[in-house]
Design a protein around this motif. Structure first.
Motif, PDB file in Angstrom:
ATOM      1  N   PRO A 293       0.586  -1.247   0.164  1.00 34.27           N
ATOM      2  CA  PRO A 293      -0.125   0.059   0.118  1.00 34.27           C
ATOM      3  C   PRO A 293       0.699   1.426   0.016  1.00 34.27           C
ATOM      4  O   PRO A 293       0.320   2.101  -0.679  1.00 34.27           O
ATOM      5  N   LEU A 294       2.123   1.231   0.444  1.00 38.38           N
ATOM      6  CA  LEU A 294       2.913   2.436   0.653  1.00 38.38           C
ATOM      7  C   LEU A 294       3.296   2.706  -0.698  1.00 38.38           C
ATOM      8  O   LEU A 294       3.270   3.775  -1.256  1.00 38.38           O
ATOM      9  N   VAL A 295       3.547   1.655  -1.568  1.00 37.27           N
ATOM     10  CA  VAL A 295       4.281   2.038  -2.845  1.00 37.27           C
ATOM     11  C   VAL A 295       3.169   2.160  -3.801  1.00 37.27           C
ATOM     12  O   VAL A 295       3.178   3.084  -4.648  1.00 37.27           O
ATOM     13  N   ALA A 339       6.770   6.846 -11.408  1.00 37.41           N
ATOM     14  CA  ALA A 339       7.708   6.269 -12.309  1.00 37.41           C
ATOM     15  C   ALA A 339       8.995   6.901 -11.741  1.00 37.41           C
ATOM     16  O   ALA A 339      10.053   6.115 -11.601  1.00 37.41           O
ATOM     17  N   LEU A 340       8.870   8.131 -11.575  1.00 40.88           N
ATOM     18  CA  LEU A 340      10.344   8.816 -10.830  1.00 40.88           C
ATOM     19  C   LEU A 340      10.694   7.878  -9.466  1.00 40.88           C
ATOM     20  O   LEU A 340      11.884   7.551  -9.278  1.00 40.88           O
ATOM     21  N   MET A 341       9.835   7.510  -8.535  1.00 40.14           N
ATOM     22  CA  MET A 341      10.347   6.977  -7.387  1.00 40.14           C
ATOM     23  C   MET A 341      10.657   5.585  -7.858  1.00 40.14           C
ATOM     24  O   MET A 341      11.533   5.087  -7.082  1.00 40.14           O
ATOM     25  N   MET A 342      10.077   4.970  -8.700  1.00 40.77           N
ATOM     26  CA  MET A 342      10.463   3.675  -8.869  1.00 40.77           C
ATOM     27  C   MET A 342      11.865   3.848  -9.543  1.00 40.77           C
ATOM     28  O   MET A 342      12.893   2.822  -9.307  1.00 40.77           O
ATOM     29  N   VAL A 343      12.271   4.625 -10.344  1.00 39.15           N
ATOM     30  CA  VAL A 343      13.605   4.916 -10.793  1.00 39.15           C
ATOM     31  C   VAL A 343      14.539   5.191  -9.808  1.00 39.15           C
ATOM     32  O   VAL A 343      15.690   4.580  -9.748  1.00 39.15           O
ATOM     33  N   SER A 406      16.087   6.830  -2.840  1.00 43.35           N
ATOM     34  CA  SER A 406      17.361   6.189  -3.369  1.00 43.35           C
ATOM     35  C   SER A 406      18.507   5.538  -2.398  1.00 43.35           C
ATOM     36  O   SER A 406      18.444   4.510  -2.511  1.00 43.35           O
ATOM     37  N   LEU A 407      18.715   6.396  -1.518  1.00 42.36           N
ATOM     38  CA  LEU A 407      19.465   6.030  -0.450  1.00 42.36           C
ATOM     39  C   LEU A 407      18.935   4.921   0.464  1.00 42.36           C
ATOM     40  O   LEU A 407      19.630   3.910   1.107  1.00 42.36           O
ATOM     41  N   GLN A 408      17.512   4.870   0.591  1.00 42.65           N
ATOM     42  CA  GLN A 408      17.094   3.481   1.373  1.00 42.65           C
ATOM     43  C   GLN A 408      16.988   2.321   0.613  1.00 42.65           C
ATOM     44  O   GLN A 408      17.616   1.281   1.043  1.00 42.65           O
ATOM     45  N   SER A 409      17.008   2.453  -0.861  1.00 39.57           N
ATOM     46  CA  SER A 409      17.258   1.579  -1.502  1.00 39.57           C
ATOM     47  C   SER A 409      18.875   0.756  -1.384  1.00 39.57           C
ATOM     48  O   SER A 409      18.999  -0.178  -1.685  1.00 39.57           O
TER      49      SER A 409
END
Length: 497
Positions: A293-295, A339-343, A406-409
């Protein structure tokens, strides 16, 4: 990657099929919310529904339909994992290849019907259209569960084979992660451009239907590639070493249901008795409680608000040659913010792939010599996801949010690669039938958590402020961080650490 030529050949064929699949999947992930929005709006307008005149009513309906789609997806997958023994009765003889290929082709055929439904909205009411769409989503998701299970078993055949070294597994999993990250950057950008296609036959949002058609084609091509991998068919080494199976398939509904229950029970026992598998089940369930649900619900709305209040920063970046063109192509579409967040997730994953080898060498100098020992520093790095998430929800610029996401990933990317290798090594010591039971049980529990959280976010908490939703997600992230700090001690004995 592998010294064994047969393993090496099978691995690269698997990578090829995986790459084709991910190209379609990367567009599908960002296109699915957009497709549901387009179908809802088209159906309301074409059926002259009074709700079409109220933007708030339309948005609420879209939000509910998206949640229903995710619930249909997870429920069908849960049923798939419950019934997986029906598809793997001859696993020791046929290997995972048979249903890995079949399920991929079936999914392609089901998804190809989505564009047909899209252009049929004027002929059907909105409830009828959504019922058919949810049915197609459920059918695709059911066989996705079969595909995911057999895919994991096929990958275990290669990466978990006897004689495969830790270095080979790390290199192979790094390649998988790198390919996934690169395609998760390219595919959303292409999907964004497809989403800009104007109305066709009076229907808006045609790009969503085209994306589903591309995804169906990618699955079909991937199925043909998977069919060429000989190593994932027939018996594996563990099966050859053990006694031949003499169990016959049960006859009758009662006997079949008993078989399914016994399979779930046996799989649960295997997972609970194994420290690593038990720990991974706990972490995956906690992650599922808020990740989906967050994503799919919270982040898109949150980023939309940030972009609206910070147009200046994004405008300045868009003027940078090269990078600006890519960002403009990515964010100028209806699905651009998502899409920006997925990138940005993919950027973090790529960085993790690039840094894992030097970090491994560094940690070994500090005494973390074995695969199991290396999980200690990597899990501590993963726990940094929590403070980074807290910083992200306090940021007020799109640049700050994107960088922190991005740093979380990056923080969780290292342990993702490291623990996957150990997981494959663990599964490689089991017979194919037991591997399928383990995979099914792990997925079943994770999906149950995802269904609960999706229902809560989509219906019970649908009217809460976006800030409150993010606070709930932040609390869940904090719990995950604490669990990660203890994970090496839960997963391995002191000697193995």
């Amino acid at each position: 990657v592998f010294k064994d030529p047969a393993l090496n050949d099978a691995f690269w064929r698997l990578v090829a099929g995986y790459s084709v699949f991910l190209f379609g999947y990367g567009m599908y992930v960002v296109g699915m919310p957009y497709l549901i929005s387009a179908i809802t709006r088209n159906s309301l307008n074409e059926n002259r529904d009074a709700r079409a005149g109220s933007e708030e009513a339309v948005k609420a309906l879209i939000r509910s339909n998206r949640s229903l789609a995710r619930i249909a997806h997870w429920t069908a997958q849960a049923l798939s994992y419950v019934t997986i023994p029906l598809f793997t009765r001859n696993a020791e003889k046929d290997g995972p290849k048979k249903w890995f290929v079949r399920s991929t082709f079936i999914r392609a055929g089901v998804l190809a019907l989505v564009p047909v439904l899209f252009f049929s909205t004027g002929l059907l009411s909105l409830p009828a259209t959504m019922a058919i769409l949810l049915g197609l989503i459920a059918a695709q998701s059911f066989f996705q569960g079969v595909s995911v299970t057999t895919d994991a078993a096929a990958t275990t055949r290669i990466l978990g084979a006897a004689g495969v070294t830790a270095e080979e597994r790390t290199k192979a999993n790094s390649i998988f992660a790198f390919v996934a990250a690169i395609l998760s950057i390219i595919a959303p950008a292409i999907a964004g451009q497809i989403a800009l296609i104007g109305p066709v036959m009076g229907k808006g949002g045609v790009g969503g239907a085209i994306i589903y058609a591309i995804y169906a084609g990618a699955l079909a091509l991937a199925g043909f590639i998977y069919a060429t991998i000989k190593l994932i068919g027939g018996k594996n080494d563990a099966a050859r070493a053990g006694p031949a199976s003499t169990v016959n398939a049960p006859n009758g509904l009662g006997a079949t249901l008993t078989e399914l229950w016994v399979s779930i029970k046996d799989g649960t026992k295997l997972v609970v008795k194994d420290r690593l598998l038990r720990m991974m089940l706990i972490t995956s369930m906690l992650s599922s409680l808020f990740a989906d649900p967050l994503v799919f619900n919270v982040l898109p709305e949150y980023i939309e608000g940030i972009v609206a209040s910070d147009r200046g920063t994004l405008g300045a970046i868009i003027n940078i040659p090269g990078l600006g063109w890519f960002l403009k192509a990515l964010t100028s579409s209806p699905m651009g913010n998502f899409a920006l967040m997925m990138v940005m997730t993919s950027v973090g994953s790529i960085a993790a792939v690039a840094l894992i080898k030097p970090l491994t060498k560094l940690f070994r100098k500090f005494g973390f010599k074995t695969e199991e020992a290396l999980t200690v520093p990597f899990y501590f790095l993963a726990a940094l996801e929590a403070p980074l998430f807290f910083l992200m929800i306090g940021a007020h610029t799109i640049l700050g949010v994107a960088l922190l996401y991005s740093l979380q990933s990056l923080a969780v990317g290292f342990i993702g690669i490291a623990i996957l290798g150990l997981y494959q090594k663990n599964l490689g010591g089991h017979k194919d039938a037991d591997v399928n039971k383990i995979l099914a049980v792990q997925s079943l529990f994770g999906i149950a958590a995802a269904i609960i959280s999706t229902f809560v976010y989509g219906f019970i908490l649908k009217d809460i402020a976006i800030g409150t939703a993010l606070t709930i997600a932040a609390a869940a992230t904090g719990v995950m961080a604490l669990l990660r700090l203890f994970s090496p001690f839960l997963a391995f004995s002191k000697d193995r650490r």
